[in-house]
Design an enzyme around this catalytic site. Structure first.
Site, PDB file in Angstrom:
ATOM      1  N   THR A   1      31.413  14.532 -59.811  1.00 27.26           N
ATOM      2  CA  THR A   1      30.579  15.687 -59.439  1.00 27.26           C
ATOM      3  C   THR A   1      31.430  16.926 -59.176  1.00 27.26           C
ATOM      4  OG1 THR A   1      28.859  14.336 -58.406  1.00 27.26           O
ATOM      5  CG2 THR A   1      28.974  16.624 -57.723  1.00 27.26           C
TER       6      THR A   1
ATOM      7  N   ASP B   1      25.807  16.192 -64.660  1.00 26.63           N
ATOM      8  CA  ASP B   1      27.206  16.340 -64.232  1.00 26.63           C
ATOM      9  C   ASP B   1      28.179  15.405 -64.958  1.00 26.63           C
ATOM     10  OD1 ASP B   1      26.302  14.094 -62.745  1.00 26.63           O
ATOM     11  OD2 ASP B   1      27.482  14.611 -60.969  1.00 26.63           O
ATOM     12  N   HIS B   2      27.761  14.157 -65.192  1.00 27.80           N
ATOM     13  CA  HIS B   2      28.663  13.180 -65.836  1.00 27.80           C
ATOM     14  C   HIS B   2      27.867  11.939 -66.146  1.00 27.80           C
ATOM     15  CE1 HIS B   2      28.597  11.156 -61.974  1.00 27.80           C
ATOM     16  NE2 HIS B   2      28.970  12.285 -61.391  1.00 27.80           N
TER      17      HIS B   2
ATOM     18  N   HIS C   1      22.142   8.240 -58.435  1.00 32.89           N
ATOM     19  CA  HIS C   1      23.589   8.014 -58.352  1.00 32.89           C
ATOM     20  C   HIS C   1      23.842   6.511 -58.319  1.00 32.89           C
ATOM     21  CE1 HIS C   1      27.653   7.855 -56.690  1.00 32.89           C
ATOM     22  NE2 HIS C   1      27.778   9.155 -56.916  1.00 32.89           N
TER      23      HIS C   1
END
Ligand code: GP9
Ligand code: MN
Length: 430
Positions: free
Chosen positions: A84, A262-263, A203
């Site tokens: 992040t 973000d990823h 997450h």
């Protein structure tokens, strides 16, 4: 030294892409709402599980022309171990993170010429970051001061009662709900705002309270992959609610809205289950292609392009935004180029030196043809040069960070270096 920064400047000057006149300055003075989709990979867009769309709201932003979003479907994350934090760093500095560790942590007191500070100095923007976790995570409470972030609404500003919290922190629905009054306050300030909303629920390991799940898990042998779709759906619903609230409070119509992933959320440890999901073996090339994350933007008063297929990455976002605001990105040291420019450089470096282009990919020391997916036995001189350029660019980046070289760089005559002591975060009664 200043010689070193001159070398970097020569490179970024050469790479610079002139703005597209149709876009330059079109968002000047508008509020910017930037929404972080935690761990969200682009394969989720339009993906159907049990015959159902997983993210119907985000899909509608991609497909419903009346919503006026441009969706970049070949946009890649470029993060490394900083996850992040690297994504935030890339997008607000147009610099890459480091090959090891997180620049947010190890380079948290460098000199920066970041987006929040530039917007403040050029157009009197107030910048604010919203995040339902402790302010010390990823060293945010320090590095934000060095990036000129005006306000940081961390978990101390939110009602973190037990039923509202899961995994790392505040659940996305109460997060967006409770952020509304703070956003409204920002709107009362002089000048426009640059608000960054950092979500959290989607997450690893994708835990969700039963009552928050509205789609059944996938049915691979891998619980992480199975749950991934449920937290993605929850995030999608929280966005729908947020858009509704923005409209109700009059904050939607004239704001630039930017959404990004973000990823990756599903690492290579889950390749077996992912091959079941995608119907293909997860080869190194396929894995590189799975590093796509969404980038969507709506610019009030500018017609969307629908789906834009340009190959782009997180490092390209800051010059794109500066040009939209009518600020010359070439005054700053930036490795990315404007995504709307005719001259946008269509190669996307990953932090490990691999890269993607619109034509071929370079993954684990091998060039691949994008159309056939086959290795290219005899790469052309151009391809080899491209590889060298990517490595050179990353090494220049690391020189900037390791030598704190922006100390020696003056972007414009009127630039005022960021003074970290000027910023204070956390509730006043903390
Ligand atoms: C924590 C959150 C998660 O505050 O931003 O960070 P990540 O683990 O995705 O890097
Ligand atoms: Mn993350």
């Amino acid at each position: 030294s200043s010689d070193d920064i001159n070398k970097v400047e020569n490179y970024t000057n050469k790479k610079y892409a002139e703005p597209n006149a149709e876009y330059f300055g079109k968002a000047e003075g508008k509020n910017i709402i930037k929404i972080h989709l935690e761990s969200f990979q682009s394969f989720l867009i339009d993906y159907k599980l049990h015959g159902e769309e997983v993210t119907p709201f985000l899909n509608s932003l991609v497909h419903d022309e009346s919503k006026n979003f441009t969706y970049f479907d070949n946009f890649f994350h470029q993060t490394g171990q900083g996850k992040t934090a690297d994504a935030e760093f890339l997008m607000d500095n147009s610099l890459y993170g480091l090959p090891q560790g997180a620049a947010f942590v190890t380079k948290g007191t460098n000199t920066y010429q970041s987006m929040p500070a530039i917007l403040d100095q050029k157009q009197n923007y107030t910048s604010a970051i919203f995040h339902g976790d402790d302010k010390s995570f990823w060293n945010r409470n320090q590095v934000y001061k060095y990036m000129g972030v005006d306000k940081f609404y961390d978990s101390s500003y939110y009602d973190m009662s037990e039923d509202k919290v899961i995994n790392y922190g505040l659940k996305d629905k109460p997060f967006f709900k409770q952020s509304m009054p703070m956003l409204k306050d920002l709107d009362k300030q002089n000048g426009p705002f640059y608000a960054h909303m950092l979500t959290l629920t989607h997450h690893y390991n994708f835990k969700l309270d039963k009552g928050d799940a509205s789609i059944a898990p996938a049915n691979t042998d891998d619980g992480t992959v199975n749950r991934y779709f449920q937290t993605a759906r929850y995030l999608d619903e929280s966005l729908k609610q947020f858009f509704h609230d923005l409209k109700e409070k009059g904050l939607y119509k004239d704001s630039v809205i930017m959404i990004y992933g973000d990823h990756q959320g599903i690492s290579q440890n889950h390749n077996q289950a992912m091959s079941k999901i995608t119907g293909e073996e997860i080869t190194p090339l396929k894995n590189a292609n799975l590093q796509r994350v969404p980038y969507m933007i709506r610019i009030p008063g500018v017609d969307s392009q629908g789906i834009n297929h340009e190959y782009t990455g997180q490092v390209d976002v800051m010059p794109t935004m500066l040009h939209l605001l009518g600020i010359n990105a070439n005054d700053y040291i930036q490795f990315g180029t404007d995504m709307f420019s005719e001259e946008h450089r269509e190669f996307v470096p990953f932090r490990n030196g691999d890269f993607m282009t619109d034509d071929y990919s370079y993954v684990q020391n091998t060039f691949f043809d994008n159309v056939t997916g086959e290795p290219i036995e005899e790469p052309t001189e151009d391809m080899k040069e491209m590889r060298n350029q990517v490595h050179f660019e990353l090494s220049l980046n690391d020189e900037v960070l390791n030598g704190d070289l922006l100390r020696f760089y003056e972007p414009t005559e009127d630039w005022k270096p960021i003074n970290p002591n000027q910023y204070q975060y956390g509730k006043p009664d903390d």
